[in-house]
Design a protein around this motif. Structure first.
Motif, PDB file in Angstrom:
ATOM      1  N   MET A   1       0.858  -1.185   0.000  1.00 33.19           N
ATOM      2  CA  MET A   1       0.000   0.000   0.000  1.00 33.19           C
ATOM      3  C   MET A   1       0.898   1.241   0.000  1.00 33.19           C
ATOM      4  O   MET A   1       1.808   1.365   0.792  1.00 33.19           O
ATOM      5  CB  MET A   1      -0.889  -0.025   1.230  1.00 33.19           C
ATOM      6  CG  MET A   1      -1.890   1.073   1.253  1.00 33.19           C
ATOM      7  SD  MET A   1      -3.289   0.562   2.245  1.00 33.19           S
ATOM      8  CE  MET A   1      -3.574   2.015   3.178  1.00 33.19           C
ATOM      9  N   SER A   2       0.603   2.150  -0.915  1.00 33.66           N
ATOM     10  CA  SER A   2       1.400   3.355  -1.062  1.00 33.66           C
ATOM     11  C   SER A   2       0.476   4.537  -1.321  1.00 33.66           C
ATOM     12  O   SER A   2      -0.616   4.380  -1.851  1.00 33.66           O
ATOM     13  CB  SER A   2       2.363   3.176  -2.232  1.00 33.66           C
ATOM     14  OG  SER A   2       3.048   4.369  -2.493  1.00 33.66           O
ATOM     15  N   ILE A   3       0.932   5.697  -0.975  1.00 27.35           N
ATOM     16  CA  ILE A   3       0.110   6.889  -1.221  1.00 27.35           C
ATOM     17  C   ILE A   3       0.753   7.811  -2.261  1.00 27.35           C
ATOM     18  O   ILE A   3       0.361   8.967  -2.386  1.00 27.35           O
ATOM     19  CB  ILE A   3      -0.149   7.670   0.078  1.00 27.35           C
ATOM     20  CG1 ILE A   3       1.157   8.195   0.673  1.00 27.35           C
ATOM     21  CG2 ILE A   3      -0.914   6.834   1.077  1.00 27.35           C
ATOM     22  CD1 ILE A   3       0.951   9.272   1.689  1.00 27.35           C
ATOM     23  N   GLY A  62      -3.736  -2.489 -11.312  1.00 28.07           N
ATOM     24  CA  GLY A  62      -2.948  -2.622 -10.097  1.00 28.07           C
ATOM     25  C   GLY A  62      -1.665  -1.813 -10.202  1.00 28.07           C
ATOM     26  O   GLY A  62      -1.041  -1.759 -11.254  1.00 28.07           O
ATOM     27  N   ARG A  64       1.722  -0.397  -7.553  1.00 31.89           N
ATOM     28  CA  ARG A  64       2.295  -0.294  -6.204  1.00 31.89           C
ATOM     29  C   ARG A  64       2.287   1.137  -5.697  1.00 31.89           C
ATOM     30  O   ARG A  64       2.595   1.391  -4.549  1.00 31.89           O
ATOM     31  CB  ARG A  64       3.710  -0.858  -6.199  1.00 31.89           C
ATOM     32  CG  ARG A  64       4.662  -0.134  -7.102  1.00 31.89           C
ATOM     33  CD  ARG A  64       5.995  -0.869  -7.186  1.00 31.89           C
ATOM     34  NE  ARG A  64       6.854  -0.243  -8.157  1.00 31.89           N
ATOM     35  CZ  ARG A  64       7.933   0.453  -7.858  1.00 31.89           C
ATOM     36  NH1 ARG A  64       8.305   0.585  -6.602  1.00 31.89           N
ATOM     37  NH2 ARG A  64       8.647   1.009  -8.803  1.00 31.89           N
ATOM     38  N   MET A  66      -0.470   3.044  -5.678  1.00 29.14           N
ATOM     39  CA  MET A  66      -1.826   3.378  -5.237  1.00 29.14           C
ATOM     40  C   MET A  66      -2.067   2.856  -3.828  1.00 29.14           C
ATOM     41  O   MET A  66      -1.401   1.936  -3.368  1.00 29.14           O
ATOM     42  CB  MET A  66      -2.841   2.803  -6.223  1.00 29.14           C
ATOM     43  CG  MET A  66      -2.719   3.453  -7.598  1.00 29.14           C
ATOM     44  SD  MET A  66      -3.767   2.743  -8.865  1.00 29.14           S
ATOM     45  CE  MET A  66      -5.383   3.058  -8.231  1.00 29.14           C
ATOM     46  N   THR A  67      -3.072   3.442  -3.174  1.00 29.97           N
ATOM     47  CA  THR A  67      -3.356   3.077  -1.786  1.00 29.97           C
ATOM     48  C   THR A  67      -3.932   1.680  -1.651  1.00 29.97           C
ATOM     49  O   THR A  67      -3.781   1.048  -0.613  1.00 29.97           O
ATOM     50  CB  THR A  67      -4.361   4.065  -1.150  1.00 29.97           C
ATOM     51  OG1 THR A  67      -5.596   3.995  -1.867  1.00 29.97           O
ATOM     52  CG2 THR A  67      -3.827   5.467  -1.123  1.00 29.97           C
ATOM     53  N   GLY A  68      -4.617   1.213  -2.679  1.00 31.32           N
ATOM     54  CA  GLY A  68      -5.293  -0.084  -2.576  1.00 31.32           C
ATOM     55  C   GLY A  68      -6.690   0.040  -2.005  1.00 31.32           C
ATOM     56  O   GLY A  68      -7.420  -0.947  -1.919  1.00 31.32           O
ATOM     57  N   ILE A  69      -7.082   1.254  -1.636  1.00 28.54           N
ATOM     58  CA  ILE A  69      -8.427   1.487  -1.109  1.00 28.54           C
ATOM     59  C   ILE A  69      -9.385   1.595  -2.286  1.00 28.54           C
ATOM     60  O   ILE A  69      -9.171   2.383  -3.199  1.00 28.54           O
ATOM     61  CB  ILE A  69      -8.478   2.774  -0.262  1.00 28.54           C
ATOM     62  CG1 ILE A  69      -7.532   2.657   0.924  1.00 28.54           C
ATOM     63  CG2 ILE A  69      -9.903   3.075   0.183  1.00 28.54           C
ATOM     64  CD1 ILE A  69      -7.316   3.967   1.680  1.00 28.54           C
ATOM     65  N   PRO A  76     -11.046   2.751  -7.494  1.00 28.76           N
ATOM     66  CA  PRO A  76     -10.093   3.129  -6.439  1.00 28.76           C
ATOM     67  C   PRO A  76     -10.343   4.554  -5.914  1.00 28.76           C
ATOM     68  O   PRO A  76     -10.897   5.403  -6.614  1.00 28.76           O
ATOM     69  CB  PRO A  76      -8.746   3.049  -7.151  1.00 28.76           C
ATOM     70  CG  PRO A  76      -9.052   3.282  -8.582  1.00 28.76           C
ATOM     71  CD  PRO A  76     -10.428   2.711  -8.813  1.00 28.76           C
ATOM     72  N   GLU A  78      -8.275   6.902  -5.534  1.00 34.05           N
ATOM     73  CA  GLU A  78      -7.559   7.903  -6.331  1.00 34.05           C
ATOM     74  C   GLU A  78      -8.377   8.416  -7.507  1.00 34.05           C
ATOM     75  O   GLU A  78      -8.183   9.537  -7.957  1.00 34.05           O
ATOM     76  CB  GLU A  78      -6.237   7.318  -6.850  1.00 34.05           C
ATOM     77  CG  GLU A  78      -5.211   7.068  -5.780  1.00 34.05           C
ATOM     78  CD  GLU A  78      -5.356   5.707  -5.107  1.00 34.05           C
ATOM     79  OE1 GLU A  78      -4.472   5.372  -4.311  1.00 34.05           O
ATOM     80  OE2 GLU A  78      -6.339   4.978  -5.384  1.00 34.05           O
TER      81      GLU A  78
END
Length: 115
Positions: A1-3, A62, A64, A66-69, A76, A78
């Motif tokens: 998870m990344s922002i 997908g 790496r 993106m937050t994954g939320i 997503p 974003e």
């Protein structure tokens, strides 16, 4: 998870707000009207995305960065900020372009009357 991607979108939105404030283009010209237009544009594109997801045209990629939320399947977090940025950018470019053309037009008229 990344922002990373979300942070980039927020920085770009912040820069757009500063540009808008500096040249009084959108919100600093008429905040009520700008809010309505921005909200309508955002809702339009959210519905557009939802239709694309339901029809199988759009899918969440997908990454790496993106937050994954996800707010809904294939949607997503974003995406909301990207659509907000897109709508705001359009308004800033539209009114910024109009301001440049108005300034150039008044400058041309000013030079023509001197001679």
């Amino acid at each position: 998870m990344s922002i990373v991607y979300l942070a980039c979108l927020l920085v770009a939105l912040g820069a757009m707000v500063l540009l808008d404030a500096r040249f009084r283009l959108v919100f600093w010209r008429d905040a009520r009207r700008a809010t309505i237009v921005l909200a309508l544009g955002l809702v339009f594109f959210l519905v557009w995305d939802a239709a694309g997801i339901v029809l199988g045209v759009f899918a969440r990629g997908g990454s790496r960065f993106m937050t994954g939320i996800v707010l809904a399947p294939e949607f997503p977090l974003e995406e909301v900020f990207f659509l907000l940025f897109l709508c705001y950018l359009t308004l800033v470019v539209l009114f910024g372009g109009r301001a440049v053309l108005d300034r150039r037009g008044s400058g041309a008229r000013g030079h023509g009357s001197d001679g």
